[in-house]
Design a protein around this motif. Structure first.
Motif, short mmCIF file in Angstrom:
data_model
loop_
_atom_site.label_atom_id
_atom_site.label_comp_id
_atom_site.label_asym_id
_atom_site.label_seq_id
_atom_site.Cartn_x
_atom_site.Cartn_y
_atom_site.Cartn_z
N GLY A 119 -8.79 6.72 2.38
CA GLY A 119 -9.14 7.20 3.71
C GLY A 119 -8.27 6.59 4.80
N ALA A 120 -7.05 7.10 4.94
CA ALA A 120 -6.10 6.54 5.90
C ALA A 120 -6.58 6.71 7.33
N GLY A 121 -6.03 5.87 8.22
CA GLY A 121 -6.41 5.96 9.62
C GLY A 121 -5.50 5.12 10.48
N TRP A 122 -5.92 4.95 11.74
CA TRP A 122 -5.13 4.20 12.71
C TRP A 122 -5.94 3.01 13.21
N LEU A 123 -5.26 1.87 13.34
CA LEU A 123 -5.90 0.63 13.78
C LEU A 123 -5.26 0.16 15.08
N GLN A 163 -1.37 0.62 14.51
CA GLN A 163 -0.89 0.51 13.14
C GLN A 163 -1.50 1.61 12.27
N HIS A 164 -0.68 2.16 11.39
CA HIS A 164 -1.20 3.12 10.42
C HIS A 164 -1.67 2.36 9.19
N ILE A 165 -2.90 2.62 8.76
CA ILE A 165 -3.47 1.97 7.59
C ILE A 165 -3.64 3.02 6.50
N GLY A 166 -2.88 2.87 5.41
CA GLY A 166 -2.91 3.85 4.33
C GLY A 166 -3.73 3.37 3.16
N GLY A 185 -11.94 13.36 5.48
CA GLY A 185 -12.31 13.34 4.07
C GLY A 185 -13.12 12.14 3.63
N GLY A 186 -13.56 11.31 4.56
CA GLY A 186 -14.33 10.13 4.20
C GLY A 186 -13.44 8.95 3.82
N PHE A 187 -14.08 7.85 3.49
CA PHE A 187 -13.31 6.64 3.17
C PHE A 187 -14.03 5.79 2.13
N ASP A 188 -13.24 4.91 1.52
CA ASP A 188 -13.72 3.88 0.60
C ASP A 188 -13.08 2.59 1.08
N TYR A 189 -13.91 1.58 1.35
CA TYR A 189 -13.42 0.40 2.07
C TYR A 189 -14.10 -0.85 1.51
N ARG A 190 -13.34 -1.93 1.39
CA ARG A 190 -13.88 -3.21 0.95
C ARG A 190 -13.49 -4.31 1.95
N MET A 191 -14.38 -5.27 2.11
CA MET A 191 -14.07 -6.39 2.98
C MET A 191 -14.61 -7.68 2.40
N LEU A 192 -13.76 -8.71 2.40
CA LEU A 192 -14.18 -10.05 2.02
C LEU A 192 -14.22 -10.88 3.30
N LYS A 193 -15.41 -11.36 3.64
CA LYS A 193 -15.60 -12.13 4.87
C LYS A 193 -15.82 -13.59 4.49
N ILE A 194 -14.86 -14.45 4.89
CA ILE A 194 -14.84 -15.84 4.46
C ILE A 194 -15.12 -16.77 5.65
N PRO A 195 -16.25 -17.46 5.65
CA PRO A 195 -16.52 -18.43 6.73
C PRO A 195 -15.45 -19.52 6.76
N LEU A 196 -15.03 -19.87 7.96
CA LEU A 196 -13.94 -20.84 8.10
C LEU A 196 -14.47 -22.25 8.29
N ASN A 197 -13.70 -23.21 7.77
CA ASN A 197 -13.99 -24.62 8.00
C ASN A 197 -12.68 -25.38 7.96
N ALA A 198 -12.72 -26.65 8.38
CA ALA A 198 -11.49 -27.44 8.48
C ALA A 198 -10.83 -27.65 7.13
N GLU A 199 -11.62 -27.85 6.08
CA GLU A 199 -11.05 -28.07 4.76
C GLU A 199 -10.28 -26.86 4.27
N LEU A 213 -1.03 -6.07 6.23
CA LEU A 213 -0.12 -6.86 5.42
C LEU A 213 0.97 -5.95 4.86
N PRO A 214 2.25 -6.21 5.16
CA PRO A 214 3.32 -5.38 4.59
C PRO A 214 3.31 -5.44 3.07
N ARG A 215 3.51 -4.31 2.43
CA ARG A 215 3.47 -4.30 0.96
C ARG A 215 4.64 -5.06 0.36
N SER A 216 5.67 -5.31 1.16
CA SER A 216 6.82 -6.08 0.68
C SER A 216 6.60 -7.58 0.80
N ALA A 217 5.51 -8.01 1.40
CA ALA A 217 5.26 -9.43 1.59
C ALA A 217 5.15 -10.14 0.24
N SER A 218 5.58 -11.38 0.19
CA SER A 218 5.60 -12.13 -1.07
C SER A 218 4.20 -12.33 -1.64
#
Length: 322
Positions: free
Chosen positions: A88-92, A100-103, A124-138, A153-158
């Motif tokens: 479900g592509a869209g614009w962010l 940004q285009h999100i594919g 056409g609808g969407f399928d989406y996942r999110m991982l939400k991680i609480p932050l701390n100093a460690e 995140l660029p797909r070419s990123a290491s």
């Protein structure tokens, strides 16, 4: 596990319930949809705790979504959000750079308490996942994250391949070696991607190893039927050395080839149950074994019984022995 579906609601109530209960109440976002399309709205939502983070999965009709200043004031979180647009592509629009285009297959990294607006490209609808991680100093290791506006995140990123593989492992859950540690690795891969953590730091190298381990397992699971599957082939596809491939498996206590054998045996057990009339030899060859004697020996070692006994169901599997 928290699950929700609009299937049990009246059509005229589905969108409003999704907006208030799922959008504002649970996710802290504002959802908009043209009134004439609301009666046809449908959505499914699931969320579960994993290693101190929350993994959410949604499939729904297309709509506009935003995280506004009032949303943030009402429900702040100080968390790192890793989002995967499965379909479900869209614009962010995060407000601090061009739209940004999100594919399909794109990952977005952001801090939870910064505004954004998302607009679907189609209906056409969407399928989406999110991982939400609480932050701390460690977890942060001295890095800043509160200013991380939503960026694809660029797909070419290491780190793109290892992070995507780790994300997929969270969706399956059963493949995680240590959920708490893997959540930390995912967060640090995201920080590497956004330039907040140097890739040469020991913690960064450990995160990369964890991500490449899951990427290697993905290749192995997909290509189990190929007898020629080898550490050398996996190394080429991941762009790392053969030595590095072997190092990835050291924390598991199993070598690459032993891991591959166990995966093949498990696949064979599923096939034996699913296709009762398929000859055992055909099952073995379909799962990448080149020798029946090797297959029988490996199957006995993993399942504690020969293949035909498992198929007959004379007794249940006693558990995996590796």
């Amino acid at each position: 596990m928290l699950r929700f579906s609009t299937d049990d609601l009246r059509p005229e109530d589905r969108f409003d319930h999704w907006c208030e209960v799922r959008g504002k109440g649970l996710l802290g976002v504002t959802i908009e949809l043209e009134r004439e399309r609301r009666r046809d709205f449908a959505g499914r939502f699931a969320a579960r705790q994993v290693g101190g983070a929350v993994m959410s999965q949604m499939q729904a009709s297309s709509y506009r979504i935003s995280r506004t200043a009032p949303d943030i004031a009402r429900m702040s979180g100080d968390s790192l959000c890793l989002s995967l647009q499965v379909r479900g592509a869209g614009w962010l629009d995060a407000g601090q750079q061009p739209r940004q285009h999100i594919g399909d297959g794109d990952i977005v990294i952001s801090h939870s308490d910064l505004p954004y607006c998302g607009t679907p490209q189609g209906q056409g609808g969407f399928d989406y996942r999110m991982l939400k991680i609480p932050l701390n100093a460690e977890l942060l290791l001295g890095a800043r994250a509160e200013d991380l506006c939503a960026v694809r995140l660029p797909r070419s990123a290491s780190v793109a391949r290892p992070l995507a593989a780790l994300f997929d492992a969270f969706a399956r859950a059963s493949d995680l070696l240590n959920p708490v540690t893997d959540v930390i690795h995912a967060a640090r891969l995201a920080l590497i991607a956004r330039g907040r953590l140097p890739a040469g730091a020991p913690e960064a190298r450990a995160a990369l190893r964890a991500g490449f381990f899951h990427a290697a397992r993905e290749i192995m699971a997909r290509d189990l039927c190929r007898p020629a599957l080898s550490p050398e082939g996996v190394a080429r596809r991941l762009g790392i050395s053969v030595r590095q491939v072997h190092v990835l498996f050291e924390p598991t206590g199993l070598s690459f080839m032993r891991t591959l054998t166990v995966m093949r045996v498990r696949a064979a057990a599923e096939l034996l149950r699913a296709k009762q009339r398929m000859p055992v030899a055909d099952v073995a060859f379909a799962c990448g074994f080149e020798s029946l004697s090797v297959f029988y020996r490996a199957f006995q070692n993993v399942h504690g019984m020969p293949p035909r006994e498992l198929r007959r169901g004379d007794r249940e599997t006693t558990g995996v022995r590796v």
